[in-house]
Design a protein around this motif. Structure first.
Motif, PDB file in Angstrom:
ATOM      1  N   ALA A   1       0.915  -1.223  -0.059  1.00  0.00           N
ATOM      2  CA  ALA A   1      -0.035   0.113  -0.009  1.00  0.00           C
ATOM      3  C   ALA A   1       0.975   1.426  -0.044  1.00  0.00           C
ATOM      4  O   ALA A   1       0.548   2.211  -0.864  1.00  0.00           O
ATOM      5  CB  ALA A   1      -0.832   0.066   1.231  1.00  0.00           C
ATOM      6  N   GLN A   2       1.721   1.248   0.576  1.00  0.00           N
ATOM      7  CA  GLN A   2       2.836   2.497   0.925  1.00  0.00           C
ATOM      8  C   GLN A   2       3.773   2.636  -0.445  1.00  0.00           C
ATOM      9  O   GLN A   2       3.668   3.924  -0.944  1.00  0.00           O
ATOM     10  CB  GLN A   2       3.819   2.205   1.876  1.00  0.00           C
ATOM     11  N   GLU A   3       3.913   1.538  -1.132  1.00  0.00           N
ATOM     12  CA  GLU A   3       4.542   1.641  -2.497  1.00  0.00           C
ATOM     13  C   GLU A   3       3.721   2.204  -3.437  1.00  0.00           C
ATOM     14  O   GLU A   3       3.839   3.130  -4.413  1.00  0.00           O
ATOM     15  CB  GLU A   3       5.225   0.347  -3.013  1.00  0.00           C
ATOM     16  N   LEU A   4       2.429   1.884  -3.432  1.00  0.00           N
ATOM     17  CA  LEU A   4       1.506   2.183  -4.252  1.00  0.00           C
ATOM     18  C   LEU A   4       0.996   3.722  -4.260  1.00  0.00           C
ATOM     19  O   LEU A   4       0.850   4.253  -5.096  1.00  0.00           O
ATOM     20  CB  LEU A   4       0.119   1.433  -4.216  1.00  0.00           C
ATOM     21  N   THR A   5       0.923   4.110  -3.085  1.00  0.00           N
ATOM     22  CA  THR A   5       0.665   5.534  -2.668  1.00  0.00           C
ATOM     23  C   THR A   5       1.916   6.381  -3.068  1.00  0.00           C
ATOM     24  O   THR A   5       1.666   7.562  -3.701  1.00  0.00           O
ATOM     25  CB  THR A   5       0.309   5.856  -1.126  1.00  0.00           C
ATOM     26  N   GLY A   6       3.034   5.915  -3.067  1.00  0.00           N
ATOM     27  CA  GLY A   6       4.366   6.721  -3.145  1.00  0.00           C
ATOM     28  C   GLY A   6       4.360   7.033  -4.827  1.00  0.00           C
ATOM     29  O   GLY A   6       4.928   8.135  -5.400  1.00  0.00           O
ATOM     30  N   LEU A   7       3.909   6.012  -5.643  1.00  0.00           N
ATOM     31  CA  LEU A   7       3.756   6.180  -7.156  1.00  0.00           C
ATOM     32  C   LEU A   7       2.771   7.220  -7.530  1.00  0.00           C
ATOM     33  O   LEU A   7       2.972   7.514  -8.817  1.00  0.00           O
ATOM     34  CB  LEU A   7       3.526   4.576  -7.496  1.00  0.00           C
ATOM     35  N   THR A   8       1.993   7.643  -6.546  1.00  0.00           N
ATOM     36  CA  THR A   8       1.096   8.835  -7.094  1.00  0.00           C
ATOM     37  C   THR A   8       2.031   9.993  -7.246  1.00  0.00           C
ATOM     38  O   THR A   8       1.487  10.872  -7.825  1.00  0.00           O
ATOM     39  CB  THR A   8      -0.106   9.018  -6.181  1.00  0.00           C
ATOM     40  N   HIS A   9       3.111  10.054  -6.809  1.00  0.00           N
ATOM     41  CA  HIS A   9       4.043  11.156  -7.043  1.00  0.00           C
ATOM     42  C   HIS A   9       5.022  10.979  -7.961  1.00  0.00           C
ATOM     43  O   HIS A   9       6.133  11.880  -8.199  1.00  0.00           O
ATOM     44  CB  HIS A   9       4.777  11.557  -5.781  1.00  0.00           C
ATOM     45  N   HIS A  10       5.079   9.813  -8.851  1.00  0.00           N
ATOM     46  CA  HIS A  10       6.213   9.640 -10.013  1.00  0.00           C
ATOM     47  C   HIS A  10       6.236  10.590 -11.004  1.00  0.00           C
ATOM     48  O   HIS A  10       5.274  11.465 -11.302  1.00  0.00           O
ATOM     49  CB  HIS A  10       5.827   8.068 -10.743  1.00  0.00           C
ATOM     50  N   ARG A  11       7.460  10.897 -11.497  1.00  0.00           N
ATOM     51  CA  ARG A  11       7.459  12.049 -12.551  1.00  0.00           C
ATOM     52  C   ARG A  11       6.810  11.731 -13.591  1.00  0.00           C
ATOM     53  O   ARG A  11       6.489  12.569 -14.439  1.00  0.00           O
ATOM     54  CB  ARG A  11       8.928  12.009 -12.590  1.00  0.00           C
ATOM     55  N   ARG A  12       6.280  10.489 -14.211  1.00  0.00           N
ATOM     56  CA  ARG A  12       5.750  10.153 -15.194  1.00  0.00           C
ATOM     57  C   ARG A  12       4.060  10.239 -15.197  1.00  0.00           C
ATOM     58  O   ARG A  12       3.811   9.520 -14.219  1.00  0.00           O
ATOM     59  CB  ARG A  12       6.156   8.937 -15.920  1.00  0.00           C
ATOM     60  N   PRO A  13       3.438  11.093 -15.923  1.00  0.00           N
ATOM     61  CA  PRO A  13       1.962  11.081 -15.650  1.00  0.00           C
ATOM     62  C   PRO A  13       1.435   9.730 -15.705  1.00  0.00           C
ATOM     63  O   PRO A  13       0.484   9.683 -14.922  1.00  0.00           O
ATOM     64  CB  PRO A  13       1.685  12.151 -16.658  1.00  0.00           C
ATOM     65  N   ALA A  14       1.895   8.971 -16.784  1.00  0.00           N
ATOM     66  CA  ALA A  14       1.076   7.806 -17.096  1.00  0.00           C
ATOM     67  C   ALA A  14       1.233   6.703 -15.499  1.00  0.00           C
ATOM     68  O   ALA A  14       0.276   6.090 -15.171  1.00  0.00           O
ATOM     69  CB  ALA A  14       1.653   7.078 -18.344  1.00  0.00           C
ATOM     70  N   VAL A  15       2.408   6.984 -15.033  1.00  0.00           N
ATOM     71  CA  VAL A  15       2.626   6.169 -13.818  1.00  0.00           C
ATOM     72  C   VAL A  15       1.827   6.635 -12.784  1.00  0.00           C
ATOM     73  O   VAL A  15       1.132   5.845 -11.939  1.00  0.00           O
ATOM     74  CB  VAL A  15       4.103   6.044 -13.413  1.00  0.00           C
ATOM     75  N   ARG A  16       1.667   7.935 -12.635  1.00  0.00           N
ATOM     76  CA  ARG A  16       0.742   8.572 -11.537  1.00  0.00           C
ATOM     77  C   ARG A  16      -0.665   8.424 -11.960  1.00  0.00           C
ATOM     78  O   ARG A  16      -1.451   7.843 -10.685  1.00  0.00           O
ATOM     79  CB  ARG A  16       1.123  10.052 -11.474  1.00  0.00           C
ATOM     80  N   ARG A  17      -1.023   8.217 -13.111  1.00  0.00           N
ATOM     81  CA  ARG A  17      -2.181   7.934 -13.236  1.00  0.00           C
ATOM     82  C   ARG A  17      -2.627   6.541 -13.040  1.00  0.00           C
ATOM     83  O   ARG A  17      -3.840   6.106 -12.540  1.00  0.00           O
ATOM     84  CB  ARG A  17      -2.660   8.335 -14.783  1.00  0.00           C
ATOM     85  N   THR A  18      -1.922   5.682 -13.319  1.00  0.00           N
ATOM     86  CA  THR A  18      -2.134   4.214 -13.155  1.00  0.00           C
ATOM     87  C   THR A  18      -2.280   3.816 -11.771  1.00  0.00           C
ATOM     88  O   THR A  18      -2.997   3.138 -10.970  1.00  0.00           O
ATOM     89  CB  THR A  18      -0.799   3.387 -13.827  1.00  0.00           C
TER      90      THR A  18
ATOM     91  N   VAL B   1      -2.447  15.839 -18.320  1.00  0.00           N
ATOM     92  CA  VAL B   1      -3.459  15.188 -19.166  1.00  0.00           C
ATOM     93  C   VAL B   1      -3.132  15.351 -20.556  1.00  0.00           C
ATOM     94  O   VAL B   1      -3.393  14.528 -21.296  1.00  0.00           O
ATOM     95  CB  VAL B   1      -5.110  16.013 -19.138  1.00  0.00           C
ATOM     96  N   GLY B   2      -2.498  16.392 -20.961  1.00  0.00           N
ATOM     97  CA  GLY B   2      -1.989  16.467 -22.272  1.00  0.00           C
ATOM     98  C   GLY B   2      -0.968  15.640 -22.556  1.00  0.00           C
ATOM     99  O   GLY B   2      -0.482  15.348 -23.793  1.00  0.00           O
TER     100      GLY B   2
ATOM    101  N   LEU C   1     -10.808   9.687 -16.084  1.00  0.00           N
ATOM    102  CA  LEU C   1     -10.384  10.786 -15.396  1.00  0.00           C
ATOM    103  C   LEU C   1     -11.014  12.022 -15.291  1.00  0.00           C
ATOM    104  O   LEU C   1     -10.927  12.589 -13.990  1.00  0.00           O
ATOM    105  CB  LEU C   1      -9.175  11.314 -16.182  1.00  0.00           C
ATOM    106  N   GLY C   2     -11.799  12.322 -16.226  1.00  0.00           N
ATOM    107  CA  GLY C   2     -12.836  13.869 -16.024  1.00  0.00           C
ATOM    108  C   GLY C   2     -13.815  13.642 -14.958  1.00  0.00           C
ATOM    109  O   GLY C   2     -14.108  14.381 -14.035  1.00  0.00           O
TER     110      GLY C   2
END
Length: 544
Positions: free
Chosen positions: A58-75, A120-121, A134-135
């Protein structure tokens, strides 16, 4: 691959990775495999988080919401959202972790909005449309923060292309969420959706059409563009063609009439056919010559839903479907035989609606009188369906008077007998006993009879009943079923309903949609819009 020992169940072969380990969660999120439905790694992630909501996965998944790549954050955010709202025991953890945006201070909002638009772009439809749009989630976050104007500004930026073609899709979803959330959204955002209808490629155009047609207010504002689009759809059975046709018909736009008639004649009735025909009736464009053959064909169908649609159309069209009387009689006879074979004590809904349909046709349904009189089982006479139908066909008061003398078998529920009293008021008025009975049924307990019977009580007693009606009707104003009926009675009361104006104005003055439960976000929005329309009509009729 699985290994199998004779006499034992298959055992999974050793895996090169272990999804319970944070490193493997990262790999699954980076390559997107964690979003693949049914994937082993996805299931393992869900199981690990639910087993230990504060654990390393759970902590790893939460940390990935701050990843530099938008697609990773979105996933990562998509997985967290699915964990929050799915399963027998949804996990509350990621609500706080999803979008810095939700917990940010007001001064941080502009920068975060700009960052989100930029992200988003950078996304593709494949990356960001795998799960909940997402919207929609974005709109939910803005609604929770009560950021109405920010939502409109962001939606307009996206719709006008600030984040590229995919950003326009996100903008349509965000706009639809805004329409479902705030009452001012249609006036603000409809022009921008309409621009997409005129210029966008077919897929995006159809998405914009769906958003516009979901709202009654937006449909009215965009009616000219929507009506102009109908001839270009060519195939009357296409989903987009019916979406537009239904939306225009239900806001009483006469331009929908030929398309409703054509669609009904072309095969099985689409969802919403009854509501569309009711719109044609209100606009005066329903054509019985087109609809009678359709109804007769539908009544012979083996599909119960199709038959129910035909019965509902017959109820609404009344004398206009006199040619359908033989078919309605045959259908009623068959329905009664089925219920009798089942040993059913009570008449089913379809039987009651068939009886009502024949009654609304009136004298032209005289051939149905023997069958209706033969429905003598006491349980089939509840609420006077049979007697009201016979009175409408024959013009004789004795049927209705007998129904009102019969005691109700349902002590906890007051059946809606308002139609019986309305008919008597139109055919000679009420006796003193009937007058007392009407007053008691309307004012004794809440429910359908109180709401629907109030109009009959007002017609019978006039201003003498005003105080009693004003004591009960305002409590129904925000009810999607009873509200419009209660307001219609207040409208009929005119100046005598003025004490209800504060309640009506409070309803009108809301910024957000009413918290209704009509079945979906779009249904709730439409119910709110209908209540708002009714409230405004009532205030116009009642106010000094």
């Amino acid at each position: 691959m699985t290994a199998r020992t004779p006499g034992h169940d298959p055992v999974p072969a050793p895996s090169a990775t272990d999804p319970d380990r944070p490193a493997d969660v990262t790999a699954a999120v980076l390559d997107g495999s964690a979003l693949a439905p049914g994937a082993t790694v996805r299931t393992a992630v869900f199981d690990a988080v639910r087993a230990d909501p504060d654990g390393p996965v759970a902590q790893e998944l939460t940390g990935l919401t701050h990843h530099r790549r938008p697609a990773v954050r979105r996933t990562a955010l998509t997985l967290l959202t699915e964990l929050t709202y799915s399963g027998p025991q949804p996990w509350p953890g990621p609500i706080e972790a999803g979008e810095e945006l939700r917990t940010a201070q007001a001064e941080e909002w502009p920068a975060l909005d700009a960052q989100t638009v930029a992200e988003v772009g950078a996304l593709s439809g494949h990356e960001a449309d795998r799960s909940w749009p997402l919207g929609h989630g974005w709109g939910d976050a803005l609604f929770r923060q009560d950021r109405e104007q920010h939502c409109y500004t962001t939606a307009v930026r996206l719709l006008t292309g600030a984040a590229g073609p995919y950003g326009q899709r996100v903008g349509v979803h965000l706009t639809r969420r805004a329409l479902q959330s705030w009452r001012a959204a249609p006036a603000t955002l409809t022009p921008h959706l309409t621009a997409l209808v005129r210029t966008a490629p077919a897929t995006l155009r159809d998405l914009a059409v769906e958003a516009l047609c979901a709202s009654r207010t937006a449909t009215r504002l965009a009616a000219d563009d929507l009506a102009a689009l109908l001839p270009t759809t060519r195939n009357t059975r296409s989903a987009t063609a019916w979406t537009i046709t239904y939306a225009l018909a239900t806001v009483d736009d006469p331009r929908a009439a030929p398309y409703v008639h054509a669609r009904l004649a072309s095969g099985a009735p689409p969802a919403g056919a009854v509501a569309a025909v009711r719109g044609l009736l209100r606009s005066g464009t329903a054509d019985p010559e087109h609809l009678v053959p359709v109804i007769r064909r539908l009544l012979r169908s083996d599909d119960p839903l199709v038959v129910s649609t035909a019965i509902a159309l017959s109820e609404d069209l009344g004398p206009g479907v006199a040619a359908c009387v033989p078919d309605l009689i045959e259908t009623l006879r068959a329905e009664c035989a089925v219920r009798d074979a089942q040993g059913a004590e009570w008449a089913g809904r379809r039987e009651l609606r068939l009886v009502t349909a024949l009654g609304r046709i009136g004298p032209a349904a005289a051939s149905a009188v023997p069958l209706l009189e033969g429905l003598s089982r006491a349980s089939r006479q509840r609420a006077g369906y049979r007697e009201l139908a016979l009175a409408r066909i024959t013009g004789e008061r004795r049927y209705v008077e007998a129904a009102l003398r019969a005691p109700s078998r349902l002590r906890r529920y007051v059946s809606d007998r308002s139609g019986l009293f309305e008919w008597l008021l139109d055919h000679g008025g009420l006796t003193p006993d009937q007058s007392r009975q009407l007053r008691d049924l309307v004012l004794s307990r809440p429910g359908g009879m109180q709401v629907f019977g109030s109009r009959a009580l007002w017609r019978h007693e006039g201003p003498a009943a005003a105080a009693d009606l004003l004591a009960v009707l305002p409590q129904y104003l925000d009810d999607d079923l009873f509200g419009p009926v209660a307001m219609a009675t207040l409208e009929a009361m005119g100046e005598h309903a003025r004490p209800a104006l504060p309640h009506l104005r409070a309803l009108i003055g809301r910024r957000t949609r009413l918290p209704l439960h009509a079945g979906s976000e779009d249904a709730d929005m439409n119910a709110d819009e209908q209540l708002l329309e009714a409230a405004r009509r009532t205030v116009s009729a009642v106010a000094p």
